[in-house]
Each structure stands twice: as structure tokens, then as C-alpha cells.
Design an enzyme around this catalytic site. Structure first.
Site, mmCIF file in Angstrom:
data_model
loop_
_atom_site.group_PDB
_atom_site.id
_atom_site.type_symbol
_atom_site.label_atom_id
_atom_site.label_comp_id
_atom_site.label_asym_id
_atom_site.label_seq_id
_atom_site.Cartn_x
_atom_site.Cartn_y
_atom_site.Cartn_z
ATOM 1 C CB SER A 157 6.027 -7.509 1.079
ATOM 2 O OG SER A 157 4.424 -7.144 1.536
ATOM 3 C CG ASN B 64 1.451 -2.997 -5.668
ATOM 4 O OD1 ASN B 64 0.994 -1.872 -5.330
ATOM 5 N ND2 ASN B 64 1.150 -3.436 -4.081
ATOM 6 C CB SER B 65 3.146 -8.358 -7.830
ATOM 7 O OG SER B 65 4.409 -8.683 -6.301
ATOM 8 C CG HIS C 92 -1.774 -1.036 1.299
ATOM 9 N ND1 HIS C 92 -3.320 -0.964 1.357
ATOM 10 C CD2 HIS C 92 -1.897 -2.544 1.848
ATOM 11 C CE1 HIS C 92 -3.923 -1.627 1.307
ATOM 12 N NE2 HIS C 92 -3.286 -2.963 1.789
ATOM 13 C CG HIS D 289 1.460 -12.650 -4.085
ATOM 14 N ND1 HIS D 289 1.993 -12.359 -4.404
ATOM 15 C CD2 HIS D 289 0.831 -11.896 -2.827
ATOM 16 C CE1 HIS D 289 2.245 -10.916 -3.904
ATOM 17 N NE2 HIS D 289 1.161 -10.730 -2.756
ATOM 18 C CD GLU E 52 5.879 -3.991 -8.894
ATOM 19 O OE1 GLU E 52 6.485 -4.847 -8.110
ATOM 20 O OE2 GLU E 52 5.946 -2.873 -7.233
ATOM 21 C CD1 TRP F 169 13.556 -5.207 -0.401
ATOM 22 C CD2 TRP F 169 11.772 -6.427 0.245
ATOM 23 N NE1 TRP F 169 12.744 -4.394 -1.027
ATOM 24 C CE2 TRP F 169 11.207 -5.216 -0.594
ATOM 25 C CE3 TRP F 169 10.903 -6.896 1.422
ATOM 26 C CZ2 TRP F 169 10.106 -4.278 -0.851
ATOM 27 C CZ3 TRP F 169 9.287 -6.471 0.877
ATOM 28 C CH2 TRP F 169 9.109 -5.833 0.297
ATOM 29 C CB ALA F 170 14.247 -9.600 -4.675
ATOM 30 C CG ASP G 91 -4.889 1.810 2.299
ATOM 31 O OD1 ASP G 91 -4.014 1.636 2.195
ATOM 32 O OD2 ASP G 91 -5.486 1.072 2.341
HETATM 33 N N1 UDP Z 1 8.409 -6.533 -3.720
HETATM 34 C C1 UDP Z 1 10.072 -5.789 -3.555
HETATM 35 N N2 UDP Z 1 11.008 -7.152 -3.243
HETATM 36 C C2 UDP Z 1 10.688 -8.697 -2.879
HETATM 37 C C3 UDP Z 1 8.578 -8.325 -2.084
HETATM 38 C C4 UDP Z 1 7.603 -7.627 -2.386
HETATM 39 O O1 UDP Z 1 10.269 -5.386 -4.383
HETATM 40 O O2 UDP Z 1 11.012 -9.365 -2.236
HETATM 41 C C5 UDP Z 1 7.811 -5.313 -3.468
HETATM 42 C C6 UDP Z 1 7.073 -5.545 -4.863
HETATM 43 O O3 UDP Z 1 7.515 -5.468 -6.220
HETATM 44 C C7 UDP Z 1 5.864 -4.698 -4.566
HETATM 45 C C8 UDP Z 1 5.607 -5.092 -3.258
HETATM 46 O O4 UDP Z 1 6.710 -5.369 -2.303
HETATM 47 O O5 UDP Z 1 5.472 -3.729 -4.969
HETATM 48 C C9 UDP Z 1 5.096 -5.615 -2.614
HETATM 49 O O6 UDP Z 1 3.502 -5.599 -3.528
HETATM 50 P P1 UDP Z 1 1.858 -6.494 -3.337
HETATM 51 O O7 UDP Z 1 0.814 -5.790 -3.931
HETATM 52 O O8 UDP Z 1 2.325 -7.262 -5.174
HETATM 53 O O9 UDP Z 1 1.881 -7.723 -2.467
HETATM 54 P P2 UDP Z 1 1.610 -7.913 -0.643
HETATM 55 O O10 UDP Z 1 2.836 -7.905 -0.374
HETATM 56 O O11 UDP Z 1 0.972 -6.333 -0.808
HETATM 57 O O12 UDP Z 1 1.091 -8.683 -0.330
#
Ligand code: UDP
Length: 494
Positions: A288, A373-374, A32, A369, A377, A351-352, A136
Site C-alpha cells: 500500500s 496481507n499480500s 492493518h 514485497h 491473499e 491502487w489496484a 492494534d
Molecule cells: N493493496 C491493494 N491494492 C494496491 C496495493 C495494496 O488492494 O494497489 C492492498 C493489498 O491487497 C493488501 C494491502 O493493501 O491487503 C497491503 O497490505 P500488506 O500487508 O501486503 O502490505 P503493506 O501495505 O502493509 O506494506
């Protein structure tokens, strides 16, 4: 015209030129916070005065970007509040859902954010009233707060509009449970079929925020209209509510320097990708806070070894220095060493740099998953997906990817978790995982067609954020409308 009248007109005209003052209140979760703060930066880049209100530890994660913006002459700052660690019963250092590993702590972070911090958020906003409040949807009280100040409230919910349409449809047509298998979501412009039903607690949890959201000035979406397609018009038709697609945010502020932020720890993965052939690597990441049980990780490892495709696999919560017997609970004996020796795969603990990895030419697939955002992206990078939703809107997002846009293969999940860290009873078996990966990565017709479509969408995403593109124009229109709303009030008051 007397001096008084002339002064009044001058004040009104000056008001028309004044930048907007906007406050942003992101929810305390990476999925978020990142996109909403990127949106805040977009407003600042247009010369408007932006304040992000968050807690001290979360502020640290934003500082790099904000410093770059300030250096570029943008007017953006962070107002920090103290996180009520003691009151809510969390140790210091846990102020975001990304930092929790159990549901109890998760609920505590949610309680702190949505309820205990409410007064501090409100006090600051009331003492420093903005022209517009962007909060939000997890903060329903923002609705009354904006109403008290007589200012517009924009909502951000971290969903795509397609998924909101599905949620609205299910709200109006409660699922009866008559058909235990596949069912079609009613009243949508395209037929969408689902195999499992959303859990009641999830439906209940989003009911109220969605209701208040529909009463707000409008919805901000980290997406571009071309990806939500016919569902944008459908949303307008069923809710009469305004929506602005102003993303993908990950494509907006990407200078080399910015893309490199926070990625140094896992930087070797980028040089490893350099040695791979184009489209040959599948990136595996579950968001995340996406920890999977050990037996599920084991199935993924077996599937990857058996199908032979190269991979980068993000596994949070595992220690580099864990004992061999602990490692063998989630990885076959010698797996990691074999993968490294054969240069087949990398495991990243922690974290990647996801956006950067997806943007690399060697990456040809993303096992995800389906967090929104994923998904956006991946689309932004032109990468097709293997979809593996875990909970909430992710099951709807999956359908946009597979059934609407045709840029993904479903792994075939049979269990819809209520909360992020729910224990899963049904494991997805290795043969299913392997089959889905092969459909996408084996260079067969089906996978190549998906890759072609994903590339096309990626191109559209990049166009959307450029000068004259749909998201760029939407942001400009929104800013103009907000200025007009504020200025018409000022002119009427003079
Ligand atoms: N993310 C990242 N590295 C990781 C895991 C997650 O940069 O190792 C970022 C990803 O690029 C995205 C966010 O964390 O922007 C995850 O948001 P998403 O809506 O996909 O899933 P959530 O974590 O909210 O379930």
C-alpha cells in the site's frame, strides 16, 4: 426463593444470552486497517455489537462495507474522531500511511495515531465501555485502558505467527554479527536461514509492543493455522499466550458486490486478464505504500521485457500525464506502448484491486514485497510468489513462503530498510529479477511444483473459513470464551 433472588438469576441468565459489545481500534494503515475491520465484520456477522473507532477520512473508506453489513441486519457502526492535522502539521486529506510519500509525513501520521489521538480514543471507550477491546499493537496504551475497565484486550499486529516466533527468538538470542553472511535463527522447530540481519531500530521499535502484546488476553491473526503450521504450537509453548487464527480475512466477506468495491478505476485490468491464458500473468505490486526508486523500476521493466512473460504492474505515485523525459527515468523508451501493443503488460498507476486480480485464473505468479496481507491473499488465491521484501517483518514472511511452504522464489534482496519509505542504496539488477520470474513462470518443473503446492494451500485456506473449518471454529470458540469471561464476572457480581 424471593423476588429479589429470582430477579438476580433472571438477569444473570439474560446476560448469558446478550451479544458481546466489542470496540475495534485499527491502526491508520491499509495493511492493518483492512484485515482488522474485516475481523470486526466477522464478529458483527455472528450477531455481536461492533464499533470501529477511527478518523473521519478513514471511516469513509469503510463505509461501503459497513452499509452492506447494516443492510444485512448486522449491528456495526463507526465512531469517528477528528484527525489532528493542524497539531501534527499535515495537510487535510492525509490520515493514513497509504496517503504519504515521505518518511517525515509517515512519522507524523504515526505520532497522530499513537499519541495525539490517544485521549480521544480513551474518552470514547471509557464513556462507552465494551465487553472487549480489540486494538492494534501500535497502541500499547490500550493495555492499561482495558485493565482500567477490567475487560479483555485482544491484540492485532498484522504479522503471522511464524514471524512473531522469529522475532521472539531474535529477542532472546541477539544477533552477534559474528557471521556476516547466512545465519540460522535459533530455537525454532524448523531450521530457518537468513542472509541479512534485521536493523537494530526495527528490533527496538517492536520490542515494547511485543512485550505488551504477550500480556494481553490473546492475539488475533489474519491467517489460518495450516499456513503457520508447527509455529502455532511453538508460539504457545514459548509465550504461553493465546492466539486465534481467524483468516484469511480476504476470503471471508466476498460477495460479488463486495469484491467489486472501489475497483472501478482500474477495472479494465480485469477485462484484460480475461484475454490471457491460465497462469500466464505475473502480478507485480509492492504494497500500500510501496514506492520504489526510478532506477529500480527501470530494472524491473527491463527484466519483464527480456523474459517475455505477461504482467500487471502496480506503480503508485506516477502521473498518467507525465512528460516523456520524466517517464524515461523509470521506463525504457516506448516500453509502455510496446507492452500494450503486444498485449504483454499493463501498468496500473495507483491502487489496484489486488484480491480480485490474484483471484483471476490468468494470474500464475505474484511479485510481492511480502507484506503479510499480500502473502496471505496470494496463498488464499493459490498463487505462488517471487519474494522481494523491503522492510520489517517482510523478511521473515519471505522465509515462511520460500523455506517453510515452498511456494516462492527469492529475488535476492540485499538491503533491509528500517522505515517504509527509506531510500534504497542497493538495486536488484535486471538479470536477478528475470531469473526469479523465469524460475516461477517458465513452466519448468520447479515453478509447476510451487504452483501445485500453492493451489493446495489455497484450497486449505478456503476450507478454513468455511463452516466447520479451522478459522471458522476458532472464531466461534473465541466468542464463546469472551462471553463466558464477561458472564462469569456478571454472575459473580450478583
Ligand atoms: N493493496 C491493494 N491494492 C494496491 C496495493 C495494496 O488492494 O494497489 C492492498 C493489498 O491487497 C493488501 C494491502 O493493501 O491487503 C497491503 O497490505 P500488506 O500487508 O501486503 O502490505 P503493506 O501495505 O502493509 O506494506
Amino acid at each position: 426463593m424471593d423476588v429479589w433472588q429470582s430477579n438476580r438469576i433472571t438477569t444473570a441468565v439474560e446476560a448469558l444470552r446478550r451479544p458481546l459489545k466489542l470496540h475495534f481500534i485499527p491502526f491508520l494503515a491499509a495493511g492493518h486497517m483492512t484485515p482488522l475491520c474485516e475481523m470486526a465484520r466477522s464478529f458483527a456477522a455472528y450477531g455481536h455489537h461492533v464499533t470501529i473507532i477511527t478518523t473521519a477520512l478513514n471511516a469513509i473508506s469503510l463505509e461501503n462495507d459497513v452499509h452492506l453489513d447494516i443492510a444485512a441486519g448486522h449491528c456495526i457502526n463507526i465512531h469517528t474522531l477528528q484527525f489532528p492535522s493542524e497539531e501534527v502539521g499535515l495537510p487535510d486529506g492525509v490520515e493514513n500511511l497509504t496517503a504519504v510519500t515521505d518518511n517525515d509525513s509517515l512519522l507524523k501520521v504515526c505520532r497522530a495515531a499513537t499519541s495525539l489521538l490517544q485521549k480521544s480514543f480513551e474518552d470514547f471507550v471509557l464513556q462507552n465501555p465494551p465487553d472487549c477491546l480489540v486494538a492494534d499493537f501500535m497502541y500499547p496504551w490500550a493495555h492499561d485502558l482495558a485493565a482500567r475497565l477490567g475487560i479483555p484486550r485482544l491484540v492485532f499486529n498484522s504479522f503471522c505467527v511464524f514471524s512473531v516466533c522469529v522475532m521472539e527468538s531474535i529477542k532472546k538470542n541477539p544477533i552477534t554479527g559474528q557471521d556476516p553472511h547466512a545465519f540460522t535463527i535459533p530455537d525454532l522447530p524448523l531450521p530457518i536461514t537468513m542472509n541479512i540481519r534485521p536493523p537494530i531500530p526495527f528490533l527496538k521499535a517492536i520490542d515494547k509492543p511485543l512485550e505488551l502484546e504477550a500480556k494481553s488476553y490473546g492475539l488475533l491473526v489474519n491467517n489460518f493455522v495450516e499456513l503457520d503450521g508447527v509455529f502455532v504450537e511453538h508460539y504457545n509453548k514459548i509465550t504461553g499466550h493465546k492466539v486465534w487464527h481467524i483468516g484469511p480475512t480476504a476470503l471471508i466477506h466476498r460477495t460479488e458486490e463486495e469484491t467489486a468495491k472501489g475497483t472501478h478505476k482500474n477495472e479494465p485490468c480485469m477485462s484484460w486478464l480475461e484475454s490471457r491464458k491460465p497462469d500466464s500473468v505475473i502480478y507485480i505490486c509492492f504494497g500500500s505504500s510501496g514506492t520504489l526508486p526510478d532506477n529500480q523500476l527501470y530494472e524491473i521493466a527491463c527484466a519483464m521485457e527480456s523474459c517475455g512473460h505477461s504482467f500487471i504492474w502496480v506503480v503508485p505515485g506516477k502521473d498518467e500525464a507525465e512528460k516523456e523525459e520524466e517517464k524515461e527515468r523509470w521506463l525504457p523508451k516506448g516500453f509502455e506502448e510496446r507492452m500494450m501493443k503486444e498485449e504483454k503488460g499493463l501498468i496500473l498507476r495507483g491502487w489496484a484491486p489486488q484480491v480480485k486480480i490474484l483471484g483471476h485464473a490468468a494470474v500464475g505468479g505474484f511479485m510481492t514485497h511480502c507484506g503479510w496481507n499480500s502473502v496471505v491473499e496470494s496463498v488464499g488465491a493459490g498463487v505462488p510468489m517471487v519474494t522481494w521484501p523491503l522492510h520489517s517483518d517482510q523478511f521473515y514472511n519471505e522465509k515462511l513462503v520460500t523455506q517453510v511452504q515452498g511456494v516462492g522464489v527469492e529475488v535476492g534482496v540485499e538491503e533491509w530498510g528500517v522505515w517504509v519509505l527509506d531510500e534504497r542504496k542497493k538495486t536488484v539488477k535486471r538479470d536477478r529479477i528475470e531469473k526469479a520470474v523465469r524460475r516461477l513462470m517458465d513452466e519448468g518443473e520447479e515453478g509447476e511444483e510451487m504452483r501445485r503446492r500453492a493451489r493446495e494451500l489455497g484450497e486449505k485456506a478456503r476450507e478454513a473459513v468455511k463452516e466447520g473449518g479451522s478459522s471458522h471454529e476458532n472464531l466461534k470458540t473465541l466468542i464463546r470464551e469472551l462471553q463466558e469471561t464477561r458472564d462469569s464476572k456478571l454472575v459473580n457480581a450478583t
